[in-house]
Design a protein around this motif. Structure first.
Motif, PDB file in Angstrom:
ATOM      1  N   PRO A 119      -6.164 -30.343 -30.298  1.00 32.75           N
ATOM      2  CA  PRO A 119      -6.570 -29.466 -31.496  1.00 32.75           C
ATOM      3  C   PRO A 119      -7.662 -28.266 -31.194  1.00 32.75           C
ATOM      4  O   PRO A 119      -7.822 -27.440 -31.768  1.00 32.75           O
ATOM      5  N   LEU A 120      -8.389 -28.649 -29.990  1.00 34.03           N
ATOM      6  CA  LEU A 120      -9.528 -27.743 -29.592  1.00 34.03           C
ATOM      7  C   LEU A 120      -9.188 -26.652 -28.704  1.00 34.03           C
ATOM      8  O   LEU A 120      -9.759 -25.827 -28.405  1.00 34.03           O
ATOM      9  N   ALA A 156      -4.417 -24.650 -34.669  1.00 31.52           N
ATOM     10  CA  ALA A 156      -4.121 -25.385 -33.217  1.00 31.52           C
ATOM     11  C   ALA A 156      -2.751 -25.647 -33.122  1.00 31.52           C
ATOM     12  O   ALA A 156      -1.984 -24.769 -33.247  1.00 31.52           O
ATOM     13  N   ASN A 157      -2.180 -26.816 -33.155  1.00 36.15           N
ATOM     14  CA  ASN A 157      -0.547 -26.920 -32.972  1.00 36.15           C
ATOM     15  C   ASN A 157      -0.430 -27.910 -34.100  1.00 36.15           C
ATOM     16  O   ASN A 157      -0.829 -29.033 -34.184  1.00 36.15           O
ATOM     17  N   ARG A 161       0.041 -31.898 -34.055  1.00 35.76           N
ATOM     18  CA  ARG A 161      -1.247 -32.842 -33.787  1.00 35.76           C
ATOM     19  C   ARG A 161      -2.628 -32.030 -34.377  1.00 35.76           C
ATOM     20  O   ARG A 161      -3.649 -32.054 -33.796  1.00 35.76           O
ATOM     21  N   ALA A 189      -7.497 -33.193 -40.006  1.00 42.66           N
ATOM     22  CA  ALA A 189      -8.160 -34.361 -39.723  1.00 42.66           C
ATOM     23  C   ALA A 189      -7.229 -35.550 -39.328  1.00 42.66           C
ATOM     24  O   ALA A 189      -8.023 -36.662 -39.049  1.00 42.66           O
ATOM     25  N   SER A 193      -4.849 -35.756 -37.110  1.00 41.62           N
ATOM     26  CA  SER A 193      -4.143 -35.805 -35.864  1.00 41.62           C
ATOM     27  C   SER A 193      -3.494 -36.925 -35.230  1.00 41.62           C
ATOM     28  O   SER A 193      -2.568 -37.090 -34.688  1.00 41.62           O
ATOM     29  N   MET A 194      -4.282 -37.995 -35.294  1.00 42.34           N
ATOM     30  CA  MET A 194      -3.986 -39.311 -34.745  1.00 42.34           C
ATOM     31  C   MET A 194      -3.576 -40.102 -35.933  1.00 42.34           C
ATOM     32  O   MET A 194      -3.548 -41.609 -35.862  1.00 42.34           O
ATOM     33  N   ARG A 207      -1.947 -21.572 -32.978  1.00 48.96           N
ATOM     34  CA  ARG A 207      -2.979 -21.018 -32.261  1.00 48.96           C
ATOM     35  C   ARG A 207      -3.380 -19.612 -32.849  1.00 48.96           C
ATOM     36  O   ARG A 207      -3.752 -18.861 -32.028  1.00 48.96           O
ATOM     37  N   SER A 243      -5.526 -17.092 -30.093  1.00 49.56           N
ATOM     38  CA  SER A 243      -6.695 -17.557 -29.567  1.00 49.56           C
ATOM     39  C   SER A 243      -6.262 -17.782 -28.051  1.00 49.56           C
ATOM     40  O   SER A 243      -7.078 -18.106 -27.206  1.00 49.56           O
ATOM     41  N   ARG A 244      -5.006 -17.328 -27.914  1.00 51.08           N
ATOM     42  CA  ARG A 244      -4.529 -17.256 -26.396  1.00 51.08           C
ATOM     43  C   ARG A 244      -4.495 -15.687 -25.781  1.00 51.08           C
ATOM     44  O   ARG A 244      -4.494 -15.462 -24.467  1.00 51.08           O
ATOM     45  N   THR A 251     -12.314 -28.642 -35.012  1.00 49.24           N
ATOM     46  CA  THR A 251     -11.625 -27.238 -35.106  1.00 49.24           C
ATOM     47  C   THR A 251     -11.901 -26.685 -36.786  1.00 49.24           C
ATOM     48  O   THR A 251     -11.517 -25.531 -36.929  1.00 49.24           O
TER      49      THR A 251
END
Lengths: 77, 576
Positions: free
Chosen positions: A33-34, B41-42, B45, B48, B50-51, B155, B177-178, B216
């Motif tokens: 995520p980061l 992000a992606n 995942r 809040a 993500s898991m 991203r 961000s890439r 994030t």
């Protein structure tokens, strides 16, 4: 302005024997995520590039070869 | 670096919880719409959850709770400052959403008769539904997005919204961000689902990314809404949570409570009647932490082996699975020791407290074409299920708006100004590293805004935040990743200023520790039974004003009104 280089230990480590980034795998880099993981193109393995970890573990859980290990960052341990 | 232009009908910013639901529901309402989820992000995942998540904190299930009862509970838990219509809309939609998620493959705990196994954690009603296998939540959502042919970009960080001449939504701008490519996305509607402002205060560990929220979630959406002229509400009602000390994640009393675990002081004694997170609960927690019986612990060492194994299985595989690893490192076993607890840094989050972008019961903000859902949308104590419900409402409302509106033209002046701001740090030579600016800003947030709130301190804080605003244009970014961090700091600084302004404006104390003002220590319903709104005024200045509370649709009786004011356990004096 001049800058200093500070050394820090990072919580995410990658077992270079198990990592298959050289075969094109980018799973850990993709799921973070980061966005703190990257592929070292010279070595062909993933590594933690930025010290910005939430110790959340998708990189470890989703790694197809079990190469990634997430530790708790030293400051919190 | 390139500038890339795109065109859609519905742009969903944020692909965590509310965002995927909003996109799925907009597409369901009208499959012909072009719906794009833009994620920093992606999507696989992100956010809040993500898991995954270990349970629903606010399930309103027939036979266990009623919508009226839930509306009452949240009204008193949020000290009266709620638009009950928004909470009622959630409550009446909650069960349908559970059933829909169930049909998508989300597993909820059921009893031997097949009924949902709801547990009591709140002060009055019963709303907690465990999800022992809740770790696959993101996979379930991702499948729905693919099935409905929702477009996804990963991203990309949204930096500003585009407005038309009349102040309605015309799209958004973003940065990759890439690659640092700049995106101009024209759209009829935007749904903000960017989560909490979770990188506002600094964790006491000093590790900038060791936050309670997924770091994030830096408050991008709060800043996007503010600069688009939307009203924000309850910003002074901070999010402060009781967490595992140092690890800074939930312990988690909602999971352990129904099994017999509880919050205790150093003597192992229970001191609060109810572990449900509210400002009043946090005030008692704070007093115990700082008092002679402190610090505070989560106690499970009195439970049976099989109970503890079950708790471990849930806590160490869901939501924040590394907590097991943390305890192991400290040599702590739930069987033999208590978990040391602490108070989190401050954040903004309506999912847990009541600070967010103002929305009505259709998820509409005060800007035409702009919708909000999830942790950043001001529906108090909305949690994950509330994010799904308001995501659905936002998606459906946006789809309706699209049917009667054309795609507005793009104002090139807005694009030019924003591209200059966003690419700025790449051109600065020998500038300030973003990480250092963030450290200083968030340390100042702790120094001047962490409750108890003191007027003069918050005023000094505002001066410091103004000085740091000057520093923003001196930041340099050496790569696109650092550029993303630099732009996040702009948002964090906006949130810090809003938090200070709204807190100074409300001259009373309310919500226990969340808004405890030492120089106005009492609650004052005569003057402050109102919402406090923050908005960018016509001159571009930050302004605060009040909004009346809409008449309640569910009346409270006197006993209920004070339920959350009496959380501390009163010990009977020992018989002589």
């Amino acid at each position: 302005m001049t800058y200093a280089l500070n050394r820090v230990t990072v919580p995410v480590t990658v077992d270079e024997e198990k990592c298959i980034a050289a075969k094109g795998c980018t799973v850990c880099v993709d799921v973070c995520p980061l966005d703190i993981l990257a592929i070292d193109l010279a070595k062909g393995t993933a590594y933690m590039k930025f010290d910005e970890c939430w110790y959340c573990m998708p990189c470890e859980k989703d790694c197809p070869t079990g190469a990634v290990h997430v530790d708790i960052p030293y400051l919190l341990r | 670096m390139n500038t890339i232009e795109m065109e859609v009908d519905v742009l969903v910013i944020g692909g965590g919880t509310a965002g995927p639901m909003a996109a799925a529901k907009a597409k369901e309402k009208n499959p012909a719409l072009r719906v794009l989820v833009m994620e920093k992000a992606n999507v696989k995942r992100s956010g809040a959850i993500s898991m995954g998540m270990d349970g629903l904190n606010n399930a309103v299930i027939p036979g266990h709770a009623t919508p009226e009862q839930y509306v009452k509970e949240i009204t008193v838990a949020n000290d009266g400052i709620v638009n009950q219509k928004t909470v009622m809309k959630y409550a009446t939609s909650s069960f349908d959403m559970i059933q829909e998620l169930d049909s998508w493959g989300v597993k909820f705990e059921k009893d031997e008769t097949g009924d949902y196994a709801v547990k009591k954690v709140h002060h009055i009603g019963t709303y907690v539904l465990p999800m022992p296998e809740g770790h696959n939540m993101k996979k379930v959502l991702y499948r729905q997005l693919k099935k409905r042919r929702v477009e996804i970009t990963n991203r990309l960080m949204a930096t500003r919204l585009l407005l038309d001449e009349g102040g309605a939504i015309a799209g958004a701008m973003a940065v990759d961000s890439r690659t640092a490519d700049f995106y101009v996305i024209r759209s009829k509607t935007v749904i903000l689902a960017t989560g909490a402002a979770g990188r506002l205060g600094m964790p006491s560990s000093g590790y900038l990314f060791g936050t309670y929220e997924n770091p994030t979630n830096a408050g991008d959406g709060y800043s996007l809404a503010y600069h688009a002229g939307a009203e924000l509400s309850g910003i002074e009602c901070f999010q402060i949570n009781p967490l595992i000390k140092d690890y800074n994640g939930p312990s988690c009393a909602y999971v352990t409570g129904p099994f017999g675990g509880y919050t205790a002081n150093a003597n192992g004694d229970r001191f609060i009647e109810c572990d449900y997170w509210s400002g009043q609960m946090m005030m008692e927690f704070y007093k115990e932490l700082e008092g002679g019986n402190g610090p505070v612990f989560l106690k499970m060492d009195h439970l049976a082996e099989e109970t503890i194994s079950t708790i471990e299985e849930i806590l160490h595989t869901n939501e924040r699975p590394s907590r097991g690893r943390f305890h192991e490192g400290r040599g702590l076993d739930y069987r033999t020791g208590m978990v040391e607890m602490h108070i989190s840094e401050i954040g903004l989050c309506s999912g847990h407290s009541g600070s967010g972008v103002w929305v009505n019961e259709h998820a509409e903000t005060t800007v035409p074409g702009l919708y909000a859902a999830g942790d950043l949308a001001c529906v108090p104590h909305n949690y994950m299920l509330g994010a799904f419900v308001y995501g659905k409402l936002a998606g459906e409302s946006a789809a309706e708006y699209c049917a009667s509106h054309a795609l507005p033209p793009v104002d090139n002046a807005q694009v030019e100004a924003e591209r200059k701001r966003v690419w700025g740090p790449l051109d600065v030579v020998d500038g300030l590293p973003p990480g250092q600016v963030e450290y200083k800003l968030r340390r100042m947030v702790n120094d001047y805004l962490q409750p108890p709130k003191v007027t003069r301190k918050m005023e000094i804080g505002l001066q410091r935040f103004a000085e740091i605003e000057e520093d923003l244009s001196r930041m340099s970014a050496t790569n696109p990743h650092e550029l993303m961090r630099a732009m996040e700091i702009h948002a964090i600084r906006d949130c810090a200023e809003m938090a200070a302004q709204a807190s100074l404006y409300r001259k009373e104390s309310r919500w226990g520790l969340y808004h405890y003002r030492v120089d106005y220590p009492e609650k004052n319903d005569a003057d402050w039974f109102v919402h406090v709104q923050v908005k960018k005024d016509a001159n571009g200045n930050m302004s605060c004003f009040t909004r009346p509370i809409e008449p309640y649709i569910v009346a409270l009786d006197e006993e209920e009104k004070t339920a959350y004011q009496k959380l501390r356990i009163v010990k009977e004096p020992a018989a002589a």
